[in-house]
Design an enzyme around this catalytic site. Structure first.
Site, PDB file in Angstrom:
ATOM      1  N   THR A  37       0.847  -1.199   0.000  1.00 52.17           N
ATOM      2  CA  THR A  37       0.000   0.000   0.000  1.00 52.17           C
ATOM      3  C   THR A  37       0.881   1.247   0.000  1.00 52.17           C
ATOM      4  OG1 THR A  37      -1.756  -1.178   1.143  1.00 52.17           O
ATOM      5  CG2 THR A  37      -1.834   1.221   1.252  1.00 52.17           C
ATOM      6  N   GLN A  64       0.576  -9.866  -5.801  1.00 50.23           N
ATOM      7  CA  GLN A  64       0.012 -11.224  -5.782  1.00 50.23           C
ATOM      8  C   GLN A  64       0.825 -12.220  -6.595  1.00 50.23           C
ATOM      9  OE1 GLN A  64      -2.360 -12.505  -3.952  1.00 50.23           O
ATOM     10  NE2 GLN A  64      -3.202 -10.653  -3.039  1.00 50.23           N
ATOM     11  N   SER A 120       4.770  -7.093  -1.432  1.00 52.98           N
ATOM     12  CA  SER A 120       4.531  -7.175   0.002  1.00 52.98           C
ATOM     13  C   SER A 120       4.957  -8.541   0.524  1.00 52.98           C
ATOM     14  CB  SER A 120       3.032  -6.967   0.240  1.00 52.98           C
ATOM     15  OG  SER A 120       2.759  -6.959   1.606  1.00 52.98           O
ATOM     16  N   HIS A 131       4.024 -10.307   3.186  1.00 50.66           N
ATOM     17  CA  HIS A 131       3.109 -11.264   3.826  1.00 50.66           C
ATOM     18  C   HIS A 131       2.308 -12.103   2.840  1.00 50.66           C
ATOM     19  CE1 HIS A 131      -0.918  -9.116   3.698  1.00 50.66           C
ATOM     20  NE2 HIS A 131      -0.130  -8.091   3.452  1.00 50.66           N
ATOM     21  N   CYS A 143     -10.237  -6.801   2.084  1.00 48.19           N
ATOM     22  CA  CYS A 143     -10.521  -5.439   2.524  1.00 48.19           C
ATOM     23  C   CYS A 143     -11.981  -5.073   2.287  1.00 48.19           C
ATOM     24  CB  CYS A 143      -9.648  -4.440   1.766  1.00 48.19           C
ATOM     25  SG  CYS A 143      -7.938  -4.936   1.708  1.00 48.19           S
TER      26      CYS A 143
HETATM   27  N1  PLP Z   1      -1.880  -4.758  -3.854  1.00 46.24           N
HETATM   28  C1  PLP Z   1      -2.462  -5.955  -4.003  1.00 46.24           C
HETATM   29  C2  PLP Z   1      -2.716  -6.486  -5.375  1.00 46.24           C
HETATM   30  C3  PLP Z   1      -2.839  -6.703  -2.885  1.00 46.24           C
HETATM   31  O1  PLP Z   1      -3.427  -7.883  -3.040  1.00 46.24           O
HETATM   32  C4  PLP Z   1      -2.591  -6.167  -1.603  1.00 46.24           C
HETATM   33  C5  PLP Z   1      -2.983  -6.897  -0.386  1.00 46.24           C
HETATM   34  O2  PLP Z   1      -4.098  -7.306  -0.181  1.00 46.24           O
HETATM   35  C6  PLP Z   1      -1.987  -4.910  -1.501  1.00 46.24           C
HETATM   36  C7  PLP Z   1      -1.644  -4.239  -2.644  1.00 46.24           C
HETATM   37  C8  PLP Z   1      -1.704  -4.286  -0.170  1.00 46.24           C
HETATM   38  O3  PLP Z   1      -0.571  -4.860   0.410  1.00 46.24           O
HETATM   39  P1  PLP Z   1      -0.129  -4.503   1.905  1.00 46.24           P
HETATM   40  O4  PLP Z   1      -0.959  -5.368   2.786  1.00 46.24           O
HETATM   41  O5  PLP Z   1       1.316  -4.876   1.967  1.00 46.24           O
HETATM   42  O6  PLP Z   1      -0.317  -3.066   2.111  1.00 46.24           O
END
Ligand code: PLP
Length: 379
Positions: free
Chosen positions: A70, A179, A199, A201, A323
């Site tokens: 994010t 992803q 990311s 996680h 989300c």
């Molecule tokens: N972008 C995508 C495509 C995601 O699937 C996610 C997570 O759900 C994010 C961004 C956000 O990642 P983060 O949890 O590291 O902020």
């Protein structure tokens, strides 16, 4: 419990946890400090950077650690040149199926007059329409942002074709690779992207750590000014998380293609066996998808009714994006694919990981059979 919500988050690998604990216990000095303890911490930081760069076929200096995808995505928006050659706010093209938080951040900046936003439409399978991309990616566009794989459907996007269009138009390309990384090979250098976000996680690393990748020699302003990360991201480095991210990247690179094939096989068997018993619609089934993701609808069943029953039976899955689950509005991804509102309300997402076994899938099918039999009869 059978956990099939790996697109929301994955279980940290034991090796990741061990490396993080070791780091917390022994390397708590500030990696920016000049003393020996700081320098030892700094070496761990650089080792993790190299591990991540290797997974992505990039160079360590191209990696900027952030608090997650994010933040990396918002840093991309933050770095746009405030006025284009004509004195207008920058023109940004984004696919309509980007991550909800990223779309929201762009829309907020549009409302503040900081950028002009145009959405790239997707087809009924959830792939960015190349006809539309060809028409819209034109000189004057400052940046195009298209994710490599969608978090809800798993559908892979035509990044190589979009990169060629961007090159021809003189536009920068940003790819949200959150992803895809750890699920399929992602070659940042070969992708044609100028910037990418990811990311930890999502690849069995810790939460709260991610990265922005920058093409060689691309200067991009910091969202958080400071000396760290060569001036590209201020704030004391979250070293234990970064170390965990590095180990997660290294593990993800081992047997990546094998793990992907195994998951695709399990996912396909899961869908085939469900389809043999229940009326099923799989979203994005006719185009290349991530090997671990299945987004589907069972008859006319509402996702919330199904998920509650599955969870009571011991199976964890999701409805659309994590989300947006809990909200009553259907997913923006399925709406962009022109799926009718009532149908989209039934969308379920099952997402596997490299930890998912054939036994897990057999157990998941059994739980689904038992939990859904009464509902399926009514559907
Ligand atoms: N972008 C995508 C495509 C995601 O699937 C996610 C997570 O759900 C994010 C961004 C956000 O990642 P983060 O949890 O590291 O902020």
């Amino acid at each position: 419990m059978i956990y099939l919500d790996n697109n929301a988050s994955t279980r940290p690998a034991p090796e990741v946890l061990a490396a993080m604990t070791q780091c917390q216990q022994n390397h708590w000095a500030n990696p920016a400090a000049r003393h020996a303890a700081g320098q030892a911490a700094s070496r761990l930081l650089e080792q993790a950077r190299a591990q991540l760069a290797q997974l992505l076929n990039g160079k360590p200096r191209q990696v900027v650690f952030t608090s997650g995808a994010t933040e990396a995505n918002v840093q991309v928006l933050h770095g746009l040149t405030p006025r284009d050659a004509g004195g207008e706010p920058p023109l940004l093209l984004m696919s309509g199926i980007e991550h909800a938080a990223f779309l929201k951040a762009a829309q907020l900046r549009e409302a503040q007059g900081l950028l002009r936003l145009q959405l790239l439409p997707v087809d009924a399978q959830g792939r960015v329409s190349l006809d539309a991309a060809q028409a819209l990616i034109r000189p004057g566009v400052q940046l195009v942002s298209v994710m490599a794989a969608n978090n809800e459907t798993g559908v892979l996007q035509p990044i190589a074709e979009i990169a060629a269009l961007c090159r021809a138009a003189g536009a920068l390309l940003h790819v949200d690779a959150t992803q895809i990384v750890g699920r399929l090979p992602f070659d940042f250098t070969g992708s044609g992207a100028d910037l990418a976000s990811l990311s930890a996680h999502k690849l069995h690393g810790p939460k709260g750590i991610g990265a922005l990748l920058l093409r060689e020699n691309l200067a991009w302003p910091a969202l958080l000014p400071g000396a760290q990360e060569r001036g590209r991201r201020g704030g004391t480095a979250n070293l234990p998380a970064i170390v965990g991210f590095g180990v997660a990247a290294q593990l993800a690179g081992q047997n990546l293609s094998e793990a992907a094939l195994r998951q695709a096989h399990l996912r396909d068997a899961f869908e085939a066996q469900l389809a043999a018993r229940l009326p099923l619609r799989v979203f994005g089934a006719d185009v290349p998808r991530l090997p671990n993701t299945s987004c589907l609808r069972i008859g006319a069943l509402h996702a919330d009714a199904v998920l509650g029953r599955l969870e009571r039976g011991g199976l964890i899955a999701a409805s659309g994006a994590a989300c947006s689950s809990g909200g009553q509005q259907a997913s923006h991804v399925l709406r962009a694919m022109n799926v009718a509102e009532a149908e989209a309300q039934g969308a379920l997402r099952f997402s596997l990981s490299r930890d998912t076994s054939a036994e897990d899938i057999a157990a998941a099918l059994q739980i689904m059979g038992e939990a859904l039999a009464p509902l399926a009869q009514a559907a």
